[in-house]
Motif scaffolding. Structure first.
Motif, PDB file in Angstrom:
ATOM      1  N   GLN A 301       0.932  -1.265   0.040  1.00  0.00           N
ATOM      2  CA  GLN A 301       0.098   0.099   0.056  1.00  0.00           C
ATOM      3  C   GLN A 301       0.870   1.255   0.126  1.00  0.00           C
ATOM      4  O   GLN A 301       1.690   1.356   0.883  1.00  0.00           O
ATOM      5  CB  GLN A 301      -1.014   0.225   1.178  1.00  0.00           C
ATOM      6  CG  GLN A 301      -1.806   1.263   1.503  1.00  0.00           C
ATOM      7  CD  GLN A 301      -2.935   1.001   2.406  1.00  0.00           C
ATOM      8  OE1 GLN A 301      -4.003   0.547   1.883  1.00  0.00           O
ATOM      9  NE2 GLN A 301      -2.606   1.267   3.550  1.00  0.00           N
ATOM     10  N   ARG A 302       0.773   1.930  -1.053  1.00  0.00           N
ATOM     11  CA  ARG A 302       1.717   3.315  -1.219  1.00  0.00           C
ATOM     12  C   ARG A 302       0.862   4.554  -0.755  1.00  0.00           C
ATOM     13  O   ARG A 302       1.536   5.540  -0.895  1.00  0.00           O
ATOM     14  CB  ARG A 302       1.962   3.427  -2.454  1.00  0.00           C
ATOM     15  CG  ARG A 302       3.005   2.291  -3.106  1.00  0.00           C
ATOM     16  CD  ARG A 302       4.310   2.516  -2.243  1.00  0.00           C
ATOM     17  NE  ARG A 302       5.307   3.614  -2.906  1.00  0.00           N
ATOM     18  CZ  ARG A 302       5.701   4.567  -2.149  1.00  0.00           C
ATOM     19  NH1 ARG A 302       5.765   4.494  -0.844  1.00  0.00           N
ATOM     20  NH2 ARG A 302       6.545   5.382  -2.694  1.00  0.00           N
ATOM     21  N   ASP A 303      -0.468   4.595  -0.912  1.00  0.00           N
ATOM     22  CA  ASP A 303      -1.205   5.831  -0.467  1.00  0.00           C
ATOM     23  C   ASP A 303      -2.506   5.383   0.182  1.00  0.00           C
ATOM     24  O   ASP A 303      -3.313   4.290  -0.368  1.00  0.00           O
ATOM     25  CB  ASP A 303      -1.251   6.596  -1.762  1.00  0.00           C
ATOM     26  CG  ASP A 303      -1.670   8.049  -1.255  1.00  0.00           C
ATOM     27  OD1 ASP A 303      -1.598   8.429  -0.230  1.00  0.00           O
ATOM     28  OD2 ASP A 303      -2.291   8.792  -2.378  1.00  0.00           O
ATOM     29  N   VAL A 304      -3.247   6.208   0.697  1.00  0.00           N
ATOM     30  CA  VAL A 304      -4.701   6.226   1.109  1.00  0.00           C
ATOM     31  C   VAL A 304      -5.192   7.558   1.013  1.00  0.00           C
ATOM     32  O   VAL A 304      -4.724   8.405   1.569  1.00  0.00           O
ATOM     33  CB  VAL A 304      -4.944   5.527   2.396  1.00  0.00           C
ATOM     34  CG1 VAL A 304      -6.349   5.473   2.911  1.00  0.00           C
ATOM     35  CG2 VAL A 304      -4.168   4.213   2.801  1.00  0.00           C
ATOM     36  N   ALA A 305      -6.193   7.438   0.309  1.00  0.00           N
ATOM     37  CA  ALA A 305      -6.940   8.950  -0.196  1.00  0.00           C
ATOM     38  C   ALA A 305      -8.155   8.849   0.592  1.00  0.00           C
ATOM     39  O   ALA A 305      -9.016   8.000   0.557  1.00  0.00           O
ATOM     40  CB  ALA A 305      -6.990   9.140  -1.562  1.00  0.00           C
ATOM     41  N   ASP A 306      -8.550  10.144   1.171  1.00  0.00           N
ATOM     42  CA  ASP A 306      -9.942  10.179   1.743  1.00  0.00           C
ATOM     43  C   ASP A 306     -11.062  10.393   0.554  1.00  0.00           C
ATOM     44  O   ASP A 306     -10.496  10.902  -0.378  1.00  0.00           O
ATOM     45  CB  ASP A 306     -10.123  11.174   2.693  1.00  0.00           C
ATOM     46  CG  ASP A 306     -10.005  12.789   2.091  1.00  0.00           C
ATOM     47  OD1 ASP A 306     -10.699  13.238   1.458  1.00  0.00           O
ATOM     48  OD2 ASP A 306      -8.671  13.326   2.184  1.00  0.00           O
ATOM     49  N   PRO A 307     -12.158  10.152   0.824  1.00  0.00           N
ATOM     50  CA  PRO A 307     -13.138  10.122  -0.422  1.00  0.00           C
ATOM     51  C   PRO A 307     -13.149  11.184  -0.998  1.00  0.00           C
ATOM     52  O   PRO A 307     -13.239  11.515  -2.483  1.00  0.00           O
ATOM     53  CB  PRO A 307     -14.379   9.711   0.101  1.00  0.00           C
ATOM     54  CG  PRO A 307     -14.031   9.019   1.383  1.00  0.00           C
ATOM     55  CD  PRO A 307     -12.931   9.540   1.921  1.00  0.00           C
ATOM     56  N   ALA A 308     -13.164  12.623  -0.334  1.00  0.00           N
ATOM     57  CA  ALA A 308     -13.258  13.873  -1.128  1.00  0.00           C
ATOM     58  C   ALA A 308     -12.327  14.148  -1.939  1.00  0.00           C
ATOM     59  O   ALA A 308     -12.311  14.703  -3.123  1.00  0.00           O
ATOM     60  CB  ALA A 308     -13.297  14.949  -0.022  1.00  0.00           C
ATOM     61  N   LEU A 309     -10.859  14.049  -1.507  1.00  0.00           N
ATOM     62  CA  LEU A 309      -9.672  14.019  -2.311  1.00  0.00           C
ATOM     63  C   LEU A 309      -9.657  13.216  -3.633  1.00  0.00           C
ATOM     64  O   LEU A 309      -9.439  13.443  -4.751  1.00  0.00           O
ATOM     65  CB  LEU A 309      -8.531  13.762  -1.411  1.00  0.00           C
ATOM     66  CG  LEU A 309      -7.375  13.831  -2.208  1.00  0.00           C
ATOM     67  CD1 LEU A 309      -6.971  15.312  -2.705  1.00  0.00           C
ATOM     68  CD2 LEU A 309      -5.795  13.434  -1.256  1.00  0.00           C
ATOM     69  N   TYR A 310     -10.378  11.876  -3.256  1.00  0.00           N
ATOM     70  CA  TYR A 310     -10.155  10.886  -4.240  1.00  0.00           C
ATOM     71  C   TYR A 310     -11.190  11.224  -5.411  1.00  0.00           C
ATOM     72  O   TYR A 310     -10.569  11.292  -6.534  1.00  0.00           O
ATOM     73  CB  TYR A 310     -10.786   9.440  -3.515  1.00  0.00           C
ATOM     74  CG  TYR A 310     -10.376   8.375  -4.670  1.00  0.00           C
ATOM     75  CD1 TYR A 310      -9.267   7.731  -4.805  1.00  0.00           C
ATOM     76  CD2 TYR A 310     -11.541   7.772  -5.533  1.00  0.00           C
ATOM     77  CE1 TYR A 310      -9.054   6.653  -5.411  1.00  0.00           C
ATOM     78  CE2 TYR A 310     -11.505   6.803  -6.181  1.00  0.00           C
ATOM     79  CZ  TYR A 310     -10.353   6.166  -6.177  1.00  0.00           C
ATOM     80  OH  TYR A 310     -10.236   5.060  -7.150  1.00  0.00           O
ATOM     81  N   VAL A 311     -12.087  11.725  -5.051  1.00  0.00           N
ATOM     82  CA  VAL A 311     -13.084  12.112  -6.126  1.00  0.00           C
ATOM     83  C   VAL A 311     -12.545  13.378  -6.872  1.00  0.00           C
ATOM     84  O   VAL A 311     -12.673  13.298  -8.109  1.00  0.00           O
ATOM     85  CB  VAL A 311     -14.798  12.378  -5.324  1.00  0.00           C
ATOM     86  CG1 VAL A 311     -15.446  12.999  -6.426  1.00  0.00           C
ATOM     87  CG2 VAL A 311     -15.150  11.130  -5.012  1.00  0.00           C
ATOM     88  N   GLY A 312     -12.229  14.360  -6.249  1.00  0.00           N
ATOM     89  CA  GLY A 312     -11.685  15.477  -6.948  1.00  0.00           C
ATOM     90  C   GLY A 312     -10.650  15.429  -7.788  1.00  0.00           C
ATOM     91  O   GLY A 312     -10.490  15.813  -8.810  1.00  0.00           O
TER      92      GLY A 312
END
Length: 504
Positions: A301-312
């Motif tokens: 696992q290289r990164d974890v994005a929160d939903p808002a950042l991921y969608v944007g």
């Protein structure tokens, strides 16, 4: 619409590029390091200045790399011997008033001593900020380059590039695979990939179809895959990123099915995404995708994005302004889906799989979100080699009978704080200075144990000597040391002494 990139047109385009020096080295030489770096950051002005008055090469750089409108006479000269009428018919260039612009993205791609040309669709920036089309064929982006770096380059007989897109993984595969097969569900992608392979004089077998359907019943020595791994509702806005499957089912499908298409000992590498759900461990989730039987798997696992950042991020990737009515609607639908499915974040990383004859495979999930520069491809080979060694020396007795050596790339960091009796040690931390840069904290006895692992004595003798010198019980020290040593072996911080001799 599929562009008509006939063999004759591509062959003439190749002649034009060779004549103008439009390749990776030629572009860097023309622009210079500073302007080339600025172009990579999305800053075109230094490159425009460097490419001015640079003849046919300058025209090709401004046309294909910078998205500028160029005079017809200049484009005609730069593309010779490909007639301008043929370039227009193929969709390589399009009319913009009296001038011409690029209709496709055709750019040099070089890594090390290898240099190719890649044909893909224009991204949103070169389309004037307009969103890309549903059948958009992505070029060489950060995700594809990440997979290039994470892929093993050991020589293999046969390789499958599943979901080839513009063909960049297959290009790199041609340097170490005897034969390459590339598949895609998109006819447009296959047409552009075929043109890319023809342009580079590389022989690749192409097949159309969903997922593994085009190669049912076949096995390969290696499989690479950059799937449409975007997590979200079950829809397909863009074929390059959306699978039509909900959530992380696309990544799960590839992980579950890929091993059955590997020859014995064959390996697979892919990019993947997985959801982080409330009350669920991501490691349990991804390891649950694996088929039963002998499969070694390394999930990184290289990164974890929160939903808002991921969608944007993905809205901008496709050319949508998140503030526009369309962008707002899509963002709301996406975030509603995340909320309804208890998604707290989206993990992203690399998966290495190997088909093995062992009754039970080794499955390791690791969170490597810290920064490191070394590519994971060579490390995946070394990781699998270490797995084999640990499997062959699985018993405590075998491990204790083996001379080990602390790797030269392992260094020790000690953190101390002032106390009443001077500096008091708080932490002993081991660092591996290459590869993924693993770190492990050990106690004082662990530090002394590793200091004694110089390859001269079996591990059991080193432990007994340490116990004798420190007044510790040898059996208790052995029980405590073995799991630590196994973990350090798995991470290459301690190695079999014979390996150290081989490397010298």
């Amino acid at each position: 619409m599929i562009p008509d990139l006939s063999h004759d047109r591509i062959d003439r385009l190749r002649e034009a590029f060779l004549s103008a020096g439009y390749d990776a080295d030629g572009v860097v030489e023309l622009l210079g390091p500073a302007a080339h770096a600025a172009l990579g950051r999305g800053e075109p002005v230094p490159a425009l200045r460097a490419a001015a008055d640079a003849g046919e090469l300058g025209t090709l750089v401004r046309l294909f790399l910078l998205g500028e409108a160029e005079p017809r006479t200049a484009v005609e000269a730069a593309l010779h011997p490909l007639p301008l009428s043929e370039a227009l018919a193929a969709g390589l260039v399009v009319a913009d008033g009296d001038a011409l612009r690029a209709g496709l993205d055709v750019r040099p791609h070089g890594v090390g001593e290898d240099s190719w040309w890649v044909i893909s669709d224009l991204d949103s920036d070169l389309r004037g900020g307009r969103p890309v089309e549903p059948d958009h064929v992505l070029g060489v982006g950060q995700a594809s380059l990440s997979l290039v770096r994470a892929t093993s380059r050991r020589p293999v007989g046969s390789l499958l590039d599943l979901g080839t897109g513009c063909g960049v993984q297959a290009l790199h595969a041609s340097t170490h695979a005897g034969s390459v097969t590339a598949t895609d569900v998109s006819r447009r992608a296959l047409a552009l990939a075929e043109a890319t392979f023809r342009l580079n004089r590389i022989d690749v077998e192409l097949a159309e179809g969903e997922w593994f359907d085009p190669v049912r019943g076949r096995r390969f020595d290696q499989v690479v895959c950059n799937p449409p791994f975007v997590v979200g509702p079950a829809r397909t806005d863009f074929v390059y990123r959306d699978s039509g499957l909900a959530g992380d089912d696309a990544s799960a499908l590839v992980v579950r099915q890929l091993p059955s298409f590997l020859a014995e000992g064959g390996t697979g590498q892919l990019l993947a995404s997985w959801v982080h759900r409330r009350g669920e461990d991501w490691e349990d989730r991804v390891s649950g995708w694996l088929p039963p039987g002998g499969v070694d798997a390394w999930f990184v696992q290289r990164d974890v994005a929160d939903p808002a950042l991921y969608v944007g991020t993905w809205l901008r990737d496709a050319g949508y302004d998140p503030r526009s009515p369309q962008g707002r609607r899509k963002a709301a639908e996406w975030l509603d889906w995340f909320e309804a499915n208890d998604v707290l974040g989206v993990g992203f990383g690399f998966v290495t799989l190997r088909r093995t004859g062992a009754a039970r495979g080794e499955v390791v999930c690791e969170d490597l979100r810290h920064a490191f520069d070394d590519p994971l491809g060579p490390e995946s080979d070394r990781w699998l080699r270490r797995v084999d060694w640990l499997r062959a020396h699985g018993s405590d007795e075998q491990l204790l009978a083996t001379p080990l050596r602390t790797a030269d790339s392992t260094v020790l960091e000690e953190v101390s704080a002032p106390g009443d009796e001077g500096w008091q040690n708080l932490v002993h931390r081991l660092h591996r200075t290459d590869g993924p840069g693993w770190q492990h904290e050990v106690d004082e006895l662990g530090v002394r144990l590793l200091a004694g692992c110089r390859g001269a004595l079996p591990l059991g003798d080193v432990v007994e000597l340490l116990a004798l010198g420190c007044g510790e019980d040898a059996e208790e020290l052995t029980r405590a040391a073995l799991p630590v040593v196994r973990e350090l072996l798995r991470h290459g911080m301690v190695i079999p002494a014979e390996w150290a001799e081989e490397d010298r």
